[in-house]
Design an enzyme around this catalytic site. Sequence first.
Site, mmCIF file in Angstrom:
data_model
loop_
_atom_site.group_PDB
_atom_site.id
_atom_site.type_symbol
_atom_site.label_atom_id
_atom_site.label_comp_id
_atom_site.label_asym_id
_atom_site.label_seq_id
_atom_site.Cartn_x
_atom_site.Cartn_y
_atom_site.Cartn_z
ATOM 1 N N CYS A 7 0.821 -1.179 0.087
ATOM 2 C CA CYS A 7 0.048 -0.003 -0.012
ATOM 3 C C CYS A 7 0.706 1.121 0.048
ATOM 4 C CB CYS A 7 -0.876 -0.044 1.176
ATOM 5 S SG CYS A 7 -2.088 1.362 1.177
ATOM 6 N N CYS B 286 -6.098 -2.732 7.712
ATOM 7 C CA CYS B 286 -7.236 -2.132 7.834
ATOM 8 C C CYS B 286 -8.589 -2.611 7.127
ATOM 9 C CB CYS B 286 -6.954 -0.667 7.062
ATOM 10 S SG CYS B 286 -6.698 -0.855 5.353
#
Length: 352
Positions: free
Chosen positions: A100, A196
Amino acid sequence: MRKKVVVGMSGGVDSSVCAYLLKEQGYEVIGMTMQIWEKDMSSEGSCCGLSAVEDARRVCEMIDIPHYVVNFRQDFKTRVIDYFIDEYKNGKTPNPCIACNRYVKWESMLKKALMIGADYIATGHYASVINIENRYQLKRSKSLKKDQTYALYNLTQNQLEKTIMPLGDYTKEEIRQIAAKIGLLVANKPDSQEICFVPDDNYSKYIEDATGEVAVEGSFVNKAGEVLGKHKGIINYTIGQRKGLGITFGKPVFVTKIDATSNTVTLGDSEDLFATVIYAKDVNWMALAEFTEPFVAAAKIRYSHEPAECLVEMESGLLKCTFVQAQRAPTPGQAIVLYDGDLVIGGGTIVD
């Protein structure tokens, strides 16, 4: 003319104070929040949920900077979620935060920032960017317990050249004190702890739900290849795992190998987990333009690992690290990151 910087705003205290500090330093600051899901799948404290977007908007309003929400859903799915699923299905243990950072928080956000005329992007990571002899490098945080350079080793020279990280010289406590002093509502917001997009930490269930495929059972074996019992599917295991195996032997046993081709999980003793030599692929050099000769460095093989001394070489296109002391549970799919003191030299992805 003031330099323009786009700050990645997660709705947390770190990125919020990052934006405030840069504005105080005289930059023209713009807040940008990634929108990566169709619906809110996050728990409190997650860096990417809809509640985080609202927190980021309120912070930007309070410190009087513009705030934009940008759709990075496809980039996040392709670069992070699909990679995460594929690695687990192939018997690896991925690090989605590293992916990410490189491909979404930097590559996608930097591209968008440059499109709107920004000079830099900035984040609330605990690290610093420095330039030594025309090479951009990462320096470990003043607060080593919060240092995030391990998850940032894969950033490119172009990305680092355009990056500001103002939190590297602060501790977490100091950042919360600044947030409280200026009255930010997120001053005491808890840190995000889990991945997340898997807020309940149940990776195997997430993968099964996302793919519509049920994990295929296979065999537990010992290092001689003898069958010991049945496992629930390789996505349920990682190297070094002891709990939740669903099989007992009257003594502690650990996952020592995962083979996707044969759909087997090898179990062994604790000493079977130790390795002196670790190989890695997809090497990214920060301090070096290219590898020229062997050198000694300190290496971390997981985020919480204490750097350990090793000899660094290249062998058949792979990074080869030979440690002075054997390291426990090097895990294929995780990163090995090399350090020279507080500076990141480079790193790669651990292979079998």
